[in-house]
Design a protein around this motif. Structure first.
Motif, PDB file in Angstrom:
ATOM      1  N   ALA A  45       3.916  -0.503 -16.131  1.00  0.00           N
ATOM      2  CA  ALA A  45       2.615  -0.455 -15.457  1.00  0.00           C
ATOM      3  C   ALA A  45       1.839  -1.751 -15.651  1.00  0.00           C
ATOM      4  CB  ALA A  45       1.799   0.728 -15.980  1.00  0.00           C
ATOM      5  N   LEU A  46       2.089  -2.435 -16.775  1.00  0.00           N
ATOM      6  CA  LEU A  46       1.359  -3.678 -17.043  1.00  0.00           C
ATOM      7  C   LEU A  46       1.816  -4.816 -16.144  1.00  0.00           C
ATOM      8  CD1 LEU A  46       1.173  -3.651 -20.947  1.00  0.00           C
ATOM      9  CD2 LEU A  46      -0.357  -2.589 -19.274  1.00  0.00           C
ATOM     10  N   TYR A  47       3.057  -4.715 -15.649  1.00  0.00           N
ATOM     11  CA  TYR A  47       3.570  -5.795 -14.805  1.00  0.00           C
ATOM     12  C   TYR A  47       2.926  -5.813 -13.420  1.00  0.00           C
ATOM     13  CZ  TYR A  47       7.022  -6.881 -18.362  1.00  0.00           C
ATOM     14  OH  TYR A  47       7.624  -7.270 -19.544  1.00  0.00           O
ATOM     15  N   TRP A  48       2.206  -4.774 -13.075  1.00  0.00           N
ATOM     16  CA  TRP A  48       1.420  -4.812 -11.842  1.00  0.00           C
ATOM     17  C   TRP A  48       0.273  -5.810 -11.989  1.00  0.00           C
ATOM     18  CZ3 TRP A  48       2.756  -2.827  -7.310  1.00  0.00           C
ATOM     19  CH2 TRP A  48       3.685  -1.780  -7.282  1.00  0.00           C
ATOM     20  N   HIS A  49      -0.133  -6.060 -13.237  1.00  0.00           N
ATOM     21  CA  HIS A  49      -1.290  -6.924 -13.495  1.00  0.00           C
ATOM     22  C   HIS A  49      -0.914  -8.280 -14.086  1.00  0.00           C
ATOM     23  CE1 HIS A  49      -3.868  -3.450 -12.716  1.00  0.00           C
ATOM     24  NE2 HIS A  49      -3.045  -2.747 -13.476  1.00  0.00           N
ATOM     25  N   PHE A  50       0.200  -8.327 -14.835  1.00  0.00           N
ATOM     26  CA  PHE A  50       0.607  -9.572 -15.492  1.00  0.00           C
ATOM     27  C   PHE A  50       2.116  -9.737 -15.322  1.00  0.00           C
ATOM     28  CE2 PHE A  50      -3.060  -7.922 -17.831  1.00  0.00           C
ATOM     29  CZ  PHE A  50      -3.936  -8.992 -17.696  1.00  0.00           C
ATOM     30  N   LYS A  51       2.512 -10.873 -14.778  1.00  0.00           N
ATOM     31  CA  LYS A  51       3.936 -11.073 -14.524  1.00  0.00           C
ATOM     32  C   LYS A  51       4.716 -11.325 -15.806  1.00  0.00           C
ATOM     33  CE  LYS A  51       3.642 -16.064 -13.573  1.00  0.00           C
ATOM     34  NZ  LYS A  51       3.965 -17.132 -12.604  1.00  0.00           N
ATOM     35  N   ASP A  52       4.019 -11.841 -16.862  1.00  0.00           N
ATOM     36  CA  ASP A  52       4.683 -12.120 -18.128  1.00  0.00           C
ATOM     37  C   ASP A  52       3.629 -12.246 -19.216  1.00  0.00           C
ATOM     38  OD1 ASP A  52       3.519 -14.662 -17.740  1.00  0.00           O
ATOM     39  OD2 ASP A  52       5.378 -15.496 -16.923  1.00  0.00           O
ATOM     40  N   LYS A  53       4.075 -12.509 -20.438  1.00  0.00           N
ATOM     41  CA  LYS A  53       3.152 -12.569 -21.568  1.00  0.00           C
ATOM     42  C   LYS A  53       2.181 -13.739 -21.435  1.00  0.00           C
ATOM     43  CE  LYS A  53       2.933 -12.394 -26.619  1.00  0.00           C
ATOM     44  NZ  LYS A  53       3.704 -12.299 -27.877  1.00  0.00           N
ATOM     45  N   GLN A  54       2.628 -14.867 -20.878  1.00  0.00           N
ATOM     46  CA  GLN A  54       1.711 -15.998 -20.738  1.00  0.00           C
ATOM     47  C   GLN A  54       0.554 -15.659 -19.795  1.00  0.00           C
ATOM     48  OE1 GLN A  54       1.634 -19.027 -22.469  1.00  0.00           O
ATOM     49  NE2 GLN A  54      -0.394 -18.916 -21.525  1.00  0.00           N
ATOM     50  N   ALA A  55       0.827 -14.921 -18.752  1.00  0.00           N
ATOM     51  CA  ALA A  55      -0.253 -14.506 -17.852  1.00  0.00           C
ATOM     52  C   ALA A  55      -1.264 -13.638 -18.593  1.00  0.00           C
ATOM     53  CB  ALA A  55       0.324 -13.756 -16.655  1.00  0.00           C
ATOM     54  N   LEU A  56      -0.771 -12.793 -19.489  1.00  0.00           N
ATOM     55  CA  LEU A  56      -1.676 -11.982 -20.309  1.00  0.00           C
ATOM     56  C   LEU A  56      -2.473 -12.875 -21.258  1.00  0.00           C
ATOM     57  CD1 LEU A  56      -2.807  -9.370 -21.490  1.00  0.00           C
ATOM     58  CD2 LEU A  56      -0.739  -9.200 -22.898  1.00  0.00           C
ATOM     59  N   LEU A  57      -1.824 -13.858 -21.880  1.00  0.00           N
ATOM     60  CA  LEU A  57      -2.538 -14.760 -22.784  1.00  0.00           C
ATOM     61  C   LEU A  57      -3.632 -15.519 -22.039  1.00  0.00           C
ATOM     62  CD1 LEU A  57       0.393 -16.233 -24.920  1.00  0.00           C
ATOM     63  CD2 LEU A  57      -1.200 -14.411 -25.531  1.00  0.00           C
ATOM     64  N   ASP A  58      -3.366 -15.888 -20.792  1.00  0.00           N
ATOM     65  CA  ASP A  58      -4.391 -16.560 -19.991  1.00  0.00           C
ATOM     66  C   ASP A  58      -5.617 -15.668 -19.826  1.00  0.00           C
ATOM     67  OD1 ASP A  58      -2.700 -18.729 -19.673  1.00  0.00           O
ATOM     68  OD2 ASP A  58      -2.066 -18.169 -17.647  1.00  0.00           O
ATOM     69  N   GLU A  59      -5.380 -14.391 -19.563  1.00  0.00           N
ATOM     70  CA  GLU A  59      -6.509 -13.466 -19.396  1.00  0.00           C
ATOM     71  C   GLU A  59      -7.207 -13.218 -20.732  1.00  0.00           C
ATOM     72  OE1 GLU A  59      -9.197 -11.490 -17.214  1.00  0.00           O
ATOM     73  OE2 GLU A  59      -7.420 -12.470 -16.359  1.00  0.00           O
ATOM     74  N   MET A  60      -6.445 -13.150 -21.810  1.00  0.00           N
ATOM     75  CA  MET A  60      -7.055 -12.978 -23.133  1.00  0.00           C
ATOM     76  C   MET A  60      -7.939 -14.169 -23.479  1.00  0.00           C
ATOM     77  SD  MET A  60      -3.713 -11.462 -25.142  1.00  0.00           S
ATOM     78  CE  MET A  60      -4.459 -11.521 -26.788  1.00  0.00           C
ATOM     79  N   ALA A  61      -7.452 -15.382 -23.212  1.00  0.00           N
ATOM     80  CA  ALA A  61      -8.250 -16.578 -23.482  1.00  0.00           C
ATOM     81  C   ALA A  61      -9.520 -16.593 -22.640  1.00  0.00           C
ATOM     82  CB  ALA A  61      -7.421 -17.824 -23.209  1.00  0.00           C
ATOM     83  N   THR A  62      -9.397 -16.148 -21.404  1.00  0.00           N
ATOM     84  CA  THR A  62     -10.570 -16.077 -20.525  1.00  0.00           C
ATOM     85  C   THR A  62     -11.583 -15.092 -21.066  1.00  0.00           C
ATOM     86  OG1 THR A  62      -9.187 -16.640 -18.620  1.00  0.00           O
ATOM     87  CG2 THR A  62     -11.334 -15.639 -18.157  1.00  0.00           C
ATOM     88  N   GLU A  63     -11.112 -13.958 -21.551  1.00  0.00           N
ATOM     89  CA  GLU A  63     -12.035 -12.970 -22.117  1.00  0.00           C
ATOM     90  C   GLU A  63     -12.653 -13.491 -23.413  1.00  0.00           C
ATOM     91  OE1 GLU A  63     -14.379  -9.719 -22.642  1.00  0.00           O
ATOM     92  OE2 GLU A  63     -13.320 -10.397 -20.841  1.00  0.00           O
ATOM     93  N   MET A  64     -11.884 -14.198 -24.215  1.00  0.00           N
ATOM     94  CA  MET A  64     -12.447 -14.808 -25.419  1.00  0.00           C
ATOM     95  C   MET A  64     -13.572 -15.766 -25.050  1.00  0.00           C
ATOM     96  SD  MET A  64      -8.874 -15.513 -27.479  1.00  0.00           S
ATOM     97  CE  MET A  64      -9.577 -16.477 -28.805  1.00  0.00           C
ATOM     98  N   TYR A  65     -13.352 -16.530 -23.981  1.00  0.00           N
ATOM     99  CA  TYR A  65     -14.391 -17.469 -23.544  1.00  0.00           C
ATOM    100  C   TYR A  65     -15.632 -16.712 -23.076  1.00  0.00           C
ATOM    101  CZ  TYR A  65     -16.869 -21.084 -21.031  1.00  0.00           C
ATOM    102  OH  TYR A  65     -17.849 -21.940 -20.605  1.00  0.00           O
ATOM    103  N   ARG A  66     -15.441 -15.655 -22.302  1.00  0.00           N
ATOM    104  CA  ARG A  66     -16.590 -14.872 -21.828  1.00  0.00           C
ATOM    105  C   ARG A  66     -17.409 -14.355 -23.003  1.00  0.00           C
ATOM    106  NH1 ARG A  66     -12.576 -11.880 -18.552  1.00  0.00           N
ATOM    107  NH2 ARG A  66     -12.451 -12.835 -16.487  1.00  0.00           N
TER     108      ARG A  66
END
Length: 216
Positions: A45-66
Motif C-alpha cells: 500500500a505504501l508503494y502507491w505513495h513512494f516508489k522506494d525508500k529514497q522517495a520516503l526519505l525525501d518526504e521525511m526531510a520535507t516534513e522535518m523542514y516544515r
C-alpha cells in the motif's frame, strides 16, 4: 465490528509515522515493512505513495523542514551573519531531534516549495548586504554543509542527546594513545561538548565567508 474510521493513508501520514519510528529503529532499521506494520496496512500500500525508500526519505526531510520553520518567522533586521547563525542553529536542533536525523536530511530532495519562502528572503538579505547571487548561494550552502556534516559526526557518537555509543570513552582513548600525548589530549576536543564545538566552528565558517568576500 469496529466502526472506527482510520485517517486516510497519504504521503504526510506515512512520513509522520516514519519519523516517529526513527528514534526506535534508526535509519538502517527503518523499512517500508516496519512502517506499514505501524500503520496497520500491507507494505504494498505504501508503494502507491513512494516508489522506494529514497522517495520516503525525501518526504521525511520535507516534513522535518516544515516542523523546523513552523512559527519561526525571519527577522528582516538580521545581518547576514546573524541569519546564518539562526538558520544553522535551528537546523542542528531539528536534526538532533531524530536518531540519524542528519543522515535522513543529507542528500534528500524537498518534495514541495515550502523551503522557497525562507530561501528567497535569505538570498534577498544577502544580496542587499553586497553579495552577488552566486556568492550568497555559496555562503549559505557552505554553512549548511558544515552543519549537516557536524551533526552526522555528532550523531555517530551520540545517536540521541542522552545516548553515547560504546567505544567513545575519552579517558580510555587517552590511555590507549598514551605514547601520543597531543593526540590523547585532543580526544576531549573531538568527542565532548558538542554545543561549544558547533558554535566555534560556525563562527569560523562565518568569519571565513566575510574574509573571502570582503563583506563585514
Amino acid at each position: 465490528m469496529s466502526t472506527e474510521r482510520r485517517a486516510p493513508l497519504d504521503r504526510r501520514r506515512v512520513a509522520d509515522t516514519a519519523l516517529a519510528l526513527l528514534n526506535d529503529t534508526g535509519l538502517d532499521g527503518l523499512t517500508l515493512r516496519a512502517i506499514a506494520k505501524e500503520l496497520d496496512v500491507k507494505a504494498p500500500a505504501l508503494y502507491w505513495h513512494f516508489k522506494d525508500k529514497q522517495a520516503l526519505l525525501d518526504e521525511m526531510a520535507t516534513e522535518m523542514y516544515r516542523r523546523m520553520v513552523a512559527g519561526a518567522a525571519l527577522d528582516p533586521a538580521d545581518t547576514w551573519q546573524e541569519r546564518l547563525r539562526k538558520a544553522n542553529r535551528g537546523l542542528r536542533r531539528a536534526l538532533l531531534a531524530y536518531r540519524d536525523g542528519a543522515r535522513v536530511y543529507s542528500g534528500s530532495r524537498f518534495t514541495g516549495t515550502d523551503h522557497a519562502v525562507q530561501m528567497e528572503e535569505t538570498l534577498r538579505l544577502f544580496t542587499a548586504a553586497g553579495f552577488s547571487l552566486a556568492r550568497a548561494v555559496r555562503a549559505a550552502a557552505t554553512s549548511y554543509a558544515y552543519t549537516v556534516g557536524f551533526v552526522i559526526e555528532e550523531q555517530g557518537v551520540q545517536p540521541l542527546p542522552d545516548e553515547r555509543r560504546e567505544g567513545f570513552d575519552v579517558a580510555e582513548r587517552a590511555r590507549l594513545l598514551a605514547d601520543f600525548p597531543l593526540s590523547a589530549m585532543a580526544g576531549a576536543e573531538i568527542f565532548e561538548d558538542y554545543d561549544r564545538q558547533f558554535e566555534e566552528g560556525l563562527e569560523i565558517v562565518i568569519s571565513g565567508i566575510g574574509a573571502r568576500y570582503g563583506i563585514g
